[in-house]
Every structure is written in C-alpha cells, then in structure tokens.
Design a protein around this motif. Structure first.
Motif, PDB file in Angstrom:
ATOM      1  N   SER A  47     -14.860  -1.217   6.151  1.00 27.41           N
ATOM      2  CA  SER A  47     -13.752  -0.462   5.560  1.00 27.41           C
ATOM      3  C   SER A  47     -12.706  -0.115   6.617  1.00 27.41           C
ATOM      4  N   GLU A  48     -13.170   0.318   7.800  1.00 26.06           N
ATOM      5  CA  GLU A  48     -12.240   0.655   8.887  1.00 26.06           C
ATOM      6  C   GLU A  48     -11.457  -0.575   9.345  1.00 26.06           C
ATOM      7  N   ALA A  53     -10.757  -3.168   7.497  1.00 24.16           N
ATOM      8  CA  ALA A  53      -9.802  -3.461   6.427  1.00 24.16           C
ATOM      9  C   ALA A  53      -8.609  -2.518   6.506  1.00 24.16           C
ATOM     10  N   GLN A  54      -8.854  -1.245   6.774  1.00 24.37           N
ATOM     11  CA  GLN A  54      -7.751  -0.283   6.910  1.00 24.37           C
ATOM     12  C   GLN A  54      -6.880  -0.644   8.106  1.00 24.37           C
ATOM     13  N   LYS A  84      -6.423  -3.647   9.329  1.00 31.09           N
ATOM     14  CA  LYS A  84      -5.624  -4.814   8.953  1.00 31.09           C
ATOM     15  C   LYS A  84      -4.455  -4.389   8.063  1.00 31.09           C
ATOM     16  N   LYS A  85      -4.727  -3.433   7.167  1.00 32.44           N
ATOM     17  CA  LYS A  85      -3.677  -2.954   6.277  1.00 32.44           C
ATOM     18  C   LYS A  85      -2.575  -2.290   7.092  1.00 32.44           C
ATOM     19  N   LYS A  86      -2.963  -1.468   8.091  1.00 32.26           N
ATOM     20  CA  LYS A  86      -1.979  -0.823   8.958  1.00 32.26           C
ATOM     21  C   LYS A  86      -1.188  -1.860   9.739  1.00 32.26           C
ATOM     22  N   THR A  87      -1.900  -2.855  10.238  1.00 28.61           N
ATOM     23  CA  THR A  87      -1.232  -3.921  10.992  1.00 28.61           C
ATOM     24  C   THR A  87      -0.236  -4.647  10.096  1.00 28.61           C
ATOM     25  N   ALA A  88      -0.617  -4.913   8.865  1.00 29.28           N
ATOM     26  CA  ALA A  88       0.285  -5.588   7.927  1.00 29.28           C
ATOM     27  C   ALA A  88       1.506  -4.717   7.649  1.00 29.28           C
ATOM     28  N   GLN A  89       1.296  -3.412   7.523  1.00 31.05           N
ATOM     29  CA  GLN A  89       2.429  -2.502   7.288  1.00 31.05           C
ATOM     30  C   GLN A  89       3.363  -2.490   8.495  1.00 31.05           C
ATOM     31  N   GLU A  90       2.754  -2.444   9.692  1.00 26.60           N
ATOM     32  CA  GLU A  90       3.570  -2.445  10.905  1.00 26.60           C
ATOM     33  C   GLU A  90       4.370  -3.743  11.014  1.00 26.60           C
ATOM     34  N   SER A 125       5.305  -5.582   8.580  1.00 27.99           N
ATOM     35  CA  SER A 125       6.344  -5.524   7.554  1.00 27.99           C
ATOM     36  C   SER A 125       7.517  -4.676   8.038  1.00 27.99           C
TER      37      SER A 125
END
Length: 104
Positions: free
Chosen positions: A80-81, A83-84, A86-92, A94
């Motif tokens: 889960s961490e 995945a979170q 990766k999500k933060k990295t994707a947001q950054e 973006s």
C-alpha cells in the motif's frame, strides 16, 4: 474308629490345604489385577501426555499462523505504501509537466 477319625482328619487337612491354595490364587489374581490397573493408569498418563503434546503442537501452529498473518499484513501495508508512493510520484510528474506547459 481311630482309623475313621484319621481319614476324616486327613480330608479336613486336605480341604484346608485346598482352601489355602485357593486363597493364594485369589491373592495372586488381585496382584495381577493391581498390576493391570497400574498399567492402565500409566497408559492413561501417557495418553494425557500425548494429548497435551498435541495441544501444544496446535498452539505452536496457531502461533505460526498468527505470525504469518502478521507478516502478510505487514506486506500488504508495504504494498500500500509503495502504491501511495507511486501515486505521489505520478502527481509530482503531472505537476512538473503542467509547470513545463505553463513555462512554454
């Protein structure tokens, strides 16, 4: 008459001898029964020990299962961490892309 009493006395003596033998056999029977009772008691004690060992084995198995479950829970948290992350990295990424777009 003396002969008759002698014969009767001899029969009584033989009867007493038989009774003594019978009493001895009964005593030996009781001793055997006591030994068998002791063996049964030892068998029950062994069975109780075996049951105890099985219970301890089940307890150990339950502990291992619990440890595995905790390990899986930790792994799930780590996934889960990640995945979170990766999500933060994707947001950054973006945001960086939007920043470049604005700059251009």
């Amino acid at each position: 008459m003396k002969t008759k009493y002698f014969i009767e006395g001899s029969e009584v003596a033989r009867g007493k001898k038989k009774t003594a033998q019978e009493e001895s056999e009964v005593a030996q029977g009781k001793e055997k029964t006591a030994q068998e009772g002791s063996e049964v008691a030892r068998g029950k004690k062994k069975t109780a020990q075996e049951v105890s060992e099985i219970a301890q084995g089940k307890k150990k198995t339950a502990q291992k299962v619990s440890e595995i479950a905790r390990g899986k829970k930790k792994t799930a948290q780590e996934v889960s961490e990640i995945a979170q992350g990766k999500k933060k990295t994707a947001q950054e990424e973006s945001e960086v892309a939007r920043g470049k777009k604005k700059t251009a």
